[in-house]
Design a protein around this motif. Structure first.
Motif, mmCIF file in Angstrom:
data_model
loop_
_atom_site.group_PDB
_atom_site.id
_atom_site.type_symbol
_atom_site.label_atom_id
_atom_site.label_comp_id
_atom_site.label_asym_id
_atom_site.label_seq_id
_atom_site.Cartn_x
_atom_site.Cartn_y
_atom_site.Cartn_z
ATOM 1 N N LEU A 35 -58.977 25.419 93.980
ATOM 2 C CA LEU A 35 -58.215 24.203 94.285
ATOM 3 C C LEU A 35 -58.615 23.011 93.411
ATOM 4 N N LYS A 36 -59.531 23.222 92.481
ATOM 5 C CA LYS A 36 -59.914 22.146 91.568
ATOM 6 C C LYS A 36 -58.679 21.640 90.824
ATOM 7 N N ASP A 37 -58.569 20.323 90.688
ATOM 8 C CA ASP A 37 -57.441 19.650 90.022
ATOM 9 C C ASP A 37 -56.148 19.670 90.839
ATOM 10 N N ILE A 38 -56.224 20.133 92.089
ATOM 11 C CA ILE A 38 -55.069 20.124 92.990
ATOM 12 C C ILE A 38 -55.353 19.121 94.105
ATOM 13 N N PRO A 39 -54.385 18.287 94.496
ATOM 14 C CA PRO A 39 -54.632 17.354 95.602
ATOM 15 C C PRO A 39 -54.836 18.089 96.924
ATOM 16 N N VAL A 40 -56.006 17.885 97.535
ATOM 17 C CA VAL A 40 -56.346 18.561 98.777
ATOM 18 C C VAL A 40 -56.928 17.551 99.763
ATOM 19 N N TYR A 41 -56.959 17.936 101.032
ATOM 20 C CA TYR A 41 -57.611 17.137 102.059
ATOM 21 C C TYR A 41 -58.016 18.065 103.188
ATOM 22 N N GLN A 42 -58.980 17.627 103.998
ATOM 23 C CA GLN A 42 -59.492 18.505 105.047
ATOM 24 C C GLN A 42 -58.703 18.446 106.344
ATOM 25 N N GLY A 43 -58.141 17.313 106.682
ATOM 26 C CA GLY A 43 -57.456 17.189 107.957
ATOM 27 C C GLY A 43 -58.440 17.190 109.107
ATOM 28 N N ASP A 44 -57.929 17.329 110.320
ATOM 29 C CA ASP A 44 -58.789 17.228 111.499
ATOM 30 C C ASP A 44 -58.946 18.536 112.261
ATOM 31 N N ILE A 45 -58.467 19.642 111.690
ATOM 32 C CA ILE A 45 -58.601 20.945 112.344
ATOM 33 C C ILE A 45 -59.836 21.654 111.805
ATOM 34 N N LYS A 46 -60.740 22.019 112.717
ATOM 35 C CA LYS A 46 -61.970 22.698 112.301
ATOM 36 C C LYS A 46 -61.733 24.206 112.261
ATOM 37 N N SER A 47 -61.147 24.647 111.183
ATOM 38 C CA SER A 47 -60.881 26.057 110.949
ATOM 39 C C SER A 47 -60.528 26.200 109.482
ATOM 40 N N GLU A 48 -60.647 27.403 108.955
ATOM 41 C CA GLU A 48 -60.304 27.641 107.559
ATOM 42 C C GLU A 48 -58.792 27.801 107.442
ATOM 43 N N LEU A 49 -58.133 26.825 106.848
ATOM 44 C CA LEU A 49 -56.680 26.851 106.746
ATOM 45 C C LEU A 49 -56.179 27.363 105.402
ATOM 46 N N CYS A 50 -56.994 27.257 104.370
ATOM 47 C CA CYS A 50 -56.581 27.721 103.045
ATOM 48 C C CYS A 50 -57.527 28.815 102.579
ATOM 49 N N THR A 51 -56.969 29.945 102.192
ATOM 50 C CA THR A 51 -57.749 31.089 101.747
ATOM 51 C C THR A 51 -57.728 31.184 100.225
ATOM 52 N N PRO A 52 -58.634 31.974 99.631
ATOM 53 C CA PRO A 52 -58.595 32.152 98.180
ATOM 54 C C PRO A 52 -57.255 32.693 97.677
ATOM 55 N N THR A 53 -56.686 33.662 98.400
ATOM 56 C CA THR A 53 -55.406 34.220 97.977
ATOM 57 C C THR A 53 -54.302 33.175 98.057
ATOM 58 N N GLY A 54 -54.248 32.436 99.157
ATOM 59 C CA GLY A 54 -53.248 31.385 99.290
ATOM 60 C C GLY A 54 -53.402 30.319 98.222
ATOM 61 N N ALA A 55 -54.647 29.909 97.971
ATOM 62 C CA ALA A 55 -54.910 28.891 96.955
ATOM 63 C C ALA A 55 -54.473 29.364 95.577
ATOM 64 N N ALA A 56 -54.784 30.630 95.245
ATOM 65 C CA ALA A 56 -54.433 31.161 93.933
ATOM 66 C C ALA A 56 -52.917 31.259 93.760
ATOM 67 N N LEU A 57 -52.220 31.645 94.808
ATOM 68 C CA LEU A 57 -50.759 31.769 94.732
ATOM 69 C C LEU A 57 -50.087 30.422 94.497
ATOM 70 N N VAL A 58 -50.492 29.392 95.250
ATOM 71 C CA VAL A 58 -49.841 28.093 95.055
ATOM 72 C C VAL A 58 -50.248 27.486 93.713
ATOM 73 N N LYS A 59 -51.489 27.727 93.291
ATOM 74 C CA LYS A 59 -51.918 27.200 91.995
ATOM 75 C C LYS A 59 -51.109 27.817 90.864
ATOM 76 N N TYR A 60 -50.869 29.112 90.952
ATOM 77 C CA TYR A 60 -50.152 29.806 89.884
ATOM 78 C C TYR A 60 -48.678 29.406 89.821
ATOM 79 N N PHE A 61 -48.022 29.324 90.971
ATOM 80 C CA PHE A 61 -46.575 29.114 90.969
ATOM 81 C C PHE A 61 -46.151 27.648 90.962
ATOM 82 N N ALA A 62 -47.018 26.740 91.349
ATOM 83 C CA ALA A 62 -46.618 25.335 91.460
ATOM 84 C C ALA A 62 -46.389 24.700 90.084
ATOM 85 N N ASP A 63 -45.280 23.995 89.973
ATOM 86 C CA ASP A 63 -45.036 23.172 88.780
ATOM 87 C C ASP A 63 -45.623 21.779 88.967
#
Length: 276
Positions: A215-243
């Protein structure tokens, strides 16, 4: 311009992205997509869409079955995204993953290297563009894992069982993107969740190190939910396809998809996809 906007205000995970994009397909194409995925022959893997409700909203949860059963619960902690990626060192218990290994010990299951995964992808009956997209997504994941462990990318190995459902997620998203064919993909800032996650090495902060690096160089934030919401696979998919990463652009929406996780939170546990 055909625009796809992905709302990742509840994070991003492979199965949730798959389900959200699946809902964008015309009804007459949904069956053919499922048949196409299930005819690929990915080691006994089948994908099954099921309708679920989160906070009263109906959406789709995409189950990945291995030999007819769900090997890894696709809840929003997505332990399957972590425990199957590790680096070969002096003992085979040295792997990156959650403590919830569902009884699968490293010593009793083989592992696949990045080259093994690449060979498996290239052997599939898919368009070359879909295969290339999937390979690039895996290179992003493996590159982050190798950097976190300070080792060569060839030393990153994937747990055999966990690899199958993750591979199904990656291939599903890549195939769906090839069918939807957006001219532009816009992704919201990604919520990572907060807190900590238990893995073989101990307690790690959320986002997990590999996810944080992807997620480096991508705008991210933690929010207020204490749980893992973004996974490596999800992060890689959005990083690859996002314009681009931004708020929802001005667009005339033609279709909306809801990809559901299995955990219940105060907020609807969903990735939303808007196509217009």
């Amino acid at each position: 311009m055909k625009t796809l906007f992905l709302d990742c205000s509840m994070g991003a995970a492979g199965d949730m992205l798959t389900a959200a994009l699946f809902e964008l397909l015309p009804d007459e194409e949904k069956g053919s997509f499922i048949n196409r995925m299930n005819s690929l022959g990915i080691g006994g893997v089948t994908v099954v869409p099921e309708k679920v409700k989160r906070c009263g909203i109906t959406g789709t949860h995409m189950k990945v079955l291995i030999e007819g059963r769900e090997e890894h619960e696709h809840d929003h902690d997505h332990e399957h995204d972590h425990h199957h990626e590790h680096v070969h060192e002096h003992d085979h218990d040295h792997h990156h993953g959650h403590g919830h290994d569902h009884g699968h010990e490293d010593g009793h299951h083989s592992h696949s290297s990045l080259s093994d995964i690449s060979e498996q992808i290239m052997a599939l009956d898919l368009d070359e563009k879909v295969k290339e997209d999937a390979l690039q997504v895996y290179h992003i994941i493996a590159g982050a894992e190798s950097a976190v462990h300070d080792t060569d990318i060839t030393q990153v190995h994937f747990h055999e069982v966990g690899t199958k459902d993750a591979l199904a997620d990656v291939l599903s998203v890549c195939l769906l993107m090839s069918r939807i064919r957006p001219d532009r993909v816009v992704v919201s800032p990604v919520c990572t969740g907060s807190g900590s996650v238990k893995c073989a090495h101990g307690i790690l902060p959320v986002p997990a190190p590999a996810t944080a690096l992807i997620l480096k160089d991508i705008p991210v934030y933690q929010g207020d939910i204490k749980s893992e919401l973004c996974t490596p696979t999800g992060a890689a998919l959005v990083k690859y396809f996002a314009d681009e990463f931004s708020g929802m652009p001005v667009m005339k929406v033609d279709a909306i998809g809801y990809g559901m996780g299995t955990k219940d939170f105060e907020r609807a546990n969903t990735v939303r996809a808007f196509l217009g």
